[in-house]
Design an enzyme around this catalytic site. Structure first.
Site, PDB file in Angstrom:
ATOM      1  N   LYS A 529     -24.590  12.783 -55.597  1.00  0.00           N
ATOM      2  CA  LYS A 529     -24.950  11.103 -54.940  1.00  0.00           C
ATOM      3  C   LYS A 529     -26.132  10.927 -54.615  1.00  0.00           C
ATOM      4  O   LYS A 529     -26.677  11.613 -54.017  1.00  0.00           O
ATOM      5  CB  LYS A 529     -23.873  11.091 -53.684  1.00  0.00           C
ATOM      6  CG  LYS A 529     -24.145   9.900 -53.160  1.00  0.00           C
ATOM      7  CD  LYS A 529     -22.983   9.609 -52.145  1.00  0.00           C
ATOM      8  CE  LYS A 529     -21.869   9.172 -52.745  1.00  0.00           C
ATOM      9  NZ  LYS A 529     -20.943   8.302 -52.245  1.00  0.00           N
ATOM     10  N   ASP A 624     -15.116   4.535 -43.050  1.00  0.00           N
ATOM     11  CA  ASP A 624     -14.720   4.074 -44.394  1.00  0.00           C
ATOM     12  C   ASP A 624     -13.629   4.701 -44.998  1.00  0.00           C
ATOM     13  O   ASP A 624     -13.707   4.902 -46.242  1.00  0.00           O
ATOM     14  CB  ASP A 624     -15.925   3.756 -45.014  1.00  0.00           C
ATOM     15  CG  ASP A 624     -15.845   2.785 -46.385  1.00  0.00           C
ATOM     16  OD1 ASP A 624     -15.162   1.888 -46.269  1.00  0.00           O
ATOM     17  OD2 ASP A 624     -16.487   2.959 -47.460  1.00  0.00           O
TER      18      ASP A 624
END
Length: 829
Positions: A529, A624
């Site tokens: 990432k 989230d």
């Protein structure tokens, strides 16, 4: 001697007079006919010090403006700019004064009028003054009658709608009071986007492009609900009564006005951003947190990227030029002013009637593109004929052939990447000059031979060097893997480039960055990432990553290593072959998750979150939770991903709300009301996701409504069916009823309890685990207040008595309709 004393006395009096003027201009909230404002050190400050007015320079700008900004926050944020279209170059020689006609006037260094309040018909005998109050409003009024306001900034907004200001339409003059965006991040001049009330007389708010093209509407105002019908995000704000909206329609004007609850305890503003979105922002700590944005997806703004620009809302920058094109202005592009769009690198070779040159142009293929606006359809028999028809017209810039031939002329507007599943999208063929495809053939044969020979020699040495470098790199990474044995690996950036083939295989992307696949030397697959917009220092980043790296749980994605080199910040995770839950649940037609698997996914996710909330040294709030962040291994075991990003990146989740569809559907009411965020925010998001596992539908009112036979929102529908005892109808139709009723009922009850508006009524994730494991039993929950407007409104129902968590209460019936306090387990008798 007497003359000298008189001169000294006059000089002293004059100095005191100048000092009094300076003191007045730097410490009061008022400009009078005897005072002025000049330079960067002088400003007006409102009585309670909430707002300031003075000379303001936007970031990355060399110009100055008279502006009003918040005085109590660390980030200088403008709410009004007087001379937005007439900037100043030197504030030291400029002045803001009361002019001879009583108007407030801004003069530049040449004493030329740059801006004025332009009030006509004032009584020349009455002196005026300009006062800045604590609502951020600058008022021009008579000194002798302060209630007679001649002009005020709040009625002449720029890009910001403050509490107490009007957005409306004057029926007599035809003047519309609207918000107009900045041109770019550094230029507050009037941009191309505006936010206004429908001038045709309806109670709808519009967003317009170039004051002509409407591309978003709020829907009509509902007095009974206190919301706009197409903005469900207002529900939480309307119920909490933090904001009070009022719509007024009379013979003179129609307008909206809003105010904030006096004790709301927060700073909030609404703006029309330079990118064409209307946003509601709250100041939290040290940053503006975005509460909502409309349109929710940046690519739904009209012409967000200009001619020949393509929009991609999943990563930054969201605008890029097509192949064969470059920004018309690189400076404007760097400041996110995309209105100028892109221009061709090489002009087309076609000339009217000259087919030999027409044929030199070729077409570049773009798949999965949303078609541009304003196409023309023609009748042809094949794609080849469609291409030929475009080549015959010098103005034709693109074509498509999908059940017909469509041609585009001139600039291409509203291009969007990754847009599929619609008749308005498909493969687009962009017309380019032939030189964009082939290299020049003007070299002589000898030169070509020399170049080819040189290339062969260079390639030989490059191959040798690459082989040696690869061997050394593999050996170095292998030593790291062997020596560290489970501890975090500090990768080099060039190593990660190598193992990911220069980040060529993209797995996905989101608000925090893009994810790429790679392979370690031992063929272990990894997910890399790349973090976007990360500003922490290397030492702080390594400390935070080290903390996250110690967190190990079967239901949390394992962090293998990281990279913190120069400006690069990357995280390396174990690779999840079954992708994310949203792919398996919503987008995979080949395999349907059975109920047993869904239940285990729900239970595993709950265990992972319970570990983050309750078992770590410091509680970690994910912030989230949604199907996209639940990854699945080969055996469909769920693993919570991105659980450390909230710790690394803090609470600035504005990009999540603007660039990721669906996330707004998982936000707990705390995010909207501005109260501190606790682990119960994750519980709320988990409840919303659990509804998706049960129903097989996205947690979105429009998508649920379009796929159901009625108009009920699923959480409301679920609560009603729980009361009626008909939980079988809540199950995903694709499962054909193949699931134990008691597990469906248990899951629905948990989901309904998780999404209660009052966070104290929600269970902890540890309690959710015990309920799903069957250790605890629960009664039917009440329907959340915020969901009543989406379905029926049954009375509150008693949940259960808390006997396992230390709170004693009397046994209550499951069908009680009295409004009593709730608890987490049934009374076992």
């Amino acid at each position: 001697m007497a003359s000298l004393r008189r001169s000294t006395l006059l000089s002293s009096i004059f100095s005191l007079y100048l000092f009094s003027l300076l003191s007045m201009s730097t410490s009061t909230d008022t400009i009078t006919s005897n005072s002025s404002l000049s330079g960067t050190n002088q400003k007006l400050i409102s009585a309670q010090k909430q707002f300031a007015l003075g000379f303001y320079q936007p970031p990355n700008s060399s110009y100055w403006y008279i502006s009003i900004w918040y005085n109590t926050i660390s980030l200088q944020t403008s709410v009004f700019i007087a001379n937005r279209n007439e900037p100043l170059t030197d504030p030291a020689t400029s002045q803001l004064i009361i002019g001879s006609d009583g108007n407030l006037v801004l003069l530049n260094g040449s004493k030329t009028e740059v801006w004025s309040t332009n009030v006509t018909g004032m009584n020349p005998l009455n002196k005026t003054e300009a006062v800045l109050n604590d609502s951020g409003n600058l008022m021009l009024r008579y000194v002798s009658n302060t209630s007679n306001v001649l002009w005020q900034s709040i009625d002449n907004p720029t890009d910001t709608w403050l509490s107490g200001g009007k957005l409306g339409f004057n029926k007599a003059t035809g003047i519309s009071k609207r918000l107009i965006s900045w041109k770019s991040l550094a230029d507050p001049a009037e941009g191309i986007y505006s936010y206004l009330l429908d001038p045709n007389g309806t109670s709808q708010l519009f967003i317009q492009w170039n004051k002509t093209k409407q591309y978003w509407t709020s829907g009509p105002w509902s007095d009974s609900q206190g919301i706009f019908t197409l903005v469900p995000e207002m529900i939480g704000r309307a119920e909490s009564r933090i904001y009070n909206f009022t719509y007024v329609s009379n013979e003179e004007e129609n307008y909206f006005i809003y105010s904030m609850k006096p004790d709301a305890g927060q700073i909030s503003r609404a703006i029309i951003d330079h990118n064409g979105q209307v946003k509601q922002l709250n100041w939290v700590g040290t940053a503006w947190i975005q509460i909502w944005a409309q349109p929710a997806h940046i690519c739904d703004v009209y012409v967000p990227c200009g001619p020949y620009g393509r929009c991609n809302g999943n990563e930054l920058p969201y605008c890029n030029c097509l192949h064969g094109f470059s920004p018309k202005s690189k400076t404007n592009y760097s400041l996110e002013d995309y209105s100028g769009g892109c221009v061709r690198n090489t002009e087309l070779q076609c000339e009217s009637g000259n087919l030999t040159k027409v044929q030199q142009d070729k077409f570049y293929v773009l798949a999965n593109m949303k078609y541009p606006d304003n196409f023309q359809s023609i009748q042809v028999n094949s794609a080849k004929e469609c291409a030929a028809a475009c080549l015959k017209n010098c103005s034709c810039s693109a074509y498509s052939y999908q059940s017909g031939c469509n041609l585009w002329y001139g600039g291409l507007l509203n291009l969007q990447d990754g847009y599929s599943g619609s008749d308005l999208a498909g493969t687009l063929y962009i017309r380019l000059a032939a030189s964009e495809f082939t290299a020049s053939k003007s070299h002589t044969g000898l030169l070509i031979s020399v170049v080819i020979g040189g290339i062969i020699v260079v390639l030989f040495y490059v191959i040798v060097v690459l082989v040696v470098m690869k061997r050394k790199r593999d050996q170095r990474i292998a030593r790291l893997l062997k020596d560290l044995r489970g501890t975090l690996i500090a990768f080099r950036y060039d190593d990660l480039q190598f193992v990911s083939k220069n980040f060529s295989e993209k797995l996905g992307g989101g608000a925090f960055g893009s994810v790429y696949k790679g392979y370690l030397p031992d063929s272990t697959a990894i997910a890399i990432k790349k973090l976007n917009g990360f500003h922490q220092g290397e030492k702080q980043f390594r400390a935070e990553v080290s903390t996250i790296g110690t967190i190990q749980h079967v239901n949390l994605v394992r962090l293998i290593g990281f990279c913190s080199e120069a400006s690069h910040r990357l995280l390396v995770y174990e690779y999840m072959p079954k992708s994310s839950l949203d792919v398996q649940l919503f987008n995979c037609r080949d395999v349907i998750l059975n109920w047993s698997t869904r239940y285990q996914i729900a239970l595993g996710t709950a265990r992972g979150l319970a570990y983050l909330h309750e078992k770590c040294r410091d509680c970690i709030i994910h912030c989230d939770i949604k199907p996209e962040n639940i990854l699945l291994d080969d055996n469909l075991v769920p693993k919570v991903a991105d659980f450390g990003l909230s710790k690394l990146l803090g609470r600035d989740f504005s990009r999540v709300l603007t660039t990721m569809r669906g996330t707004i559907g998982y936000l707990a009411p705390e995010w909207i009301t501005g109260v501190p965020i606790t682990p119960k925010a994750d519980v709320y998001s988990y409840g919303k996701m659990l509804f998706e596992l049960i129903s097989g539908h996205r947690n979105n009112f429009d998508q649920w409504n379009s796929s159901s036979s009625g108009s009920d929102f699923f959480p409301s529908f679920s609560a009603r069916k729980l009361i009626e005892g008909d939980v079988q109808t809540l199950l995903d139709k694709k499962l054909n009823g193949d699931a134990p009723i008691e597990e469906i009922e248990r899951a629905c009850k948990v989901a309904c309890w998780c999404i209660q508006d009052d966070e104290t009524a929600r269970p902890t994730m540890g309690q959710v685990v015990k309920i799903l494991e069957g250790i605890l039993e629960v009664n039917t929950p009440p329907m959340p207040m915020s969901h009543r407007v989406m379905g029926e409104s049954p009375d509150y129902i008693n949940f259960f008595n808390d006997i396992s968590f230390g709170t004693s209460s009397k046994t209550r019936s499951n069908t009680s309709t009295t409004r009593e306090s709730s608890s987490l387990v049934k009374n076992s008798g």
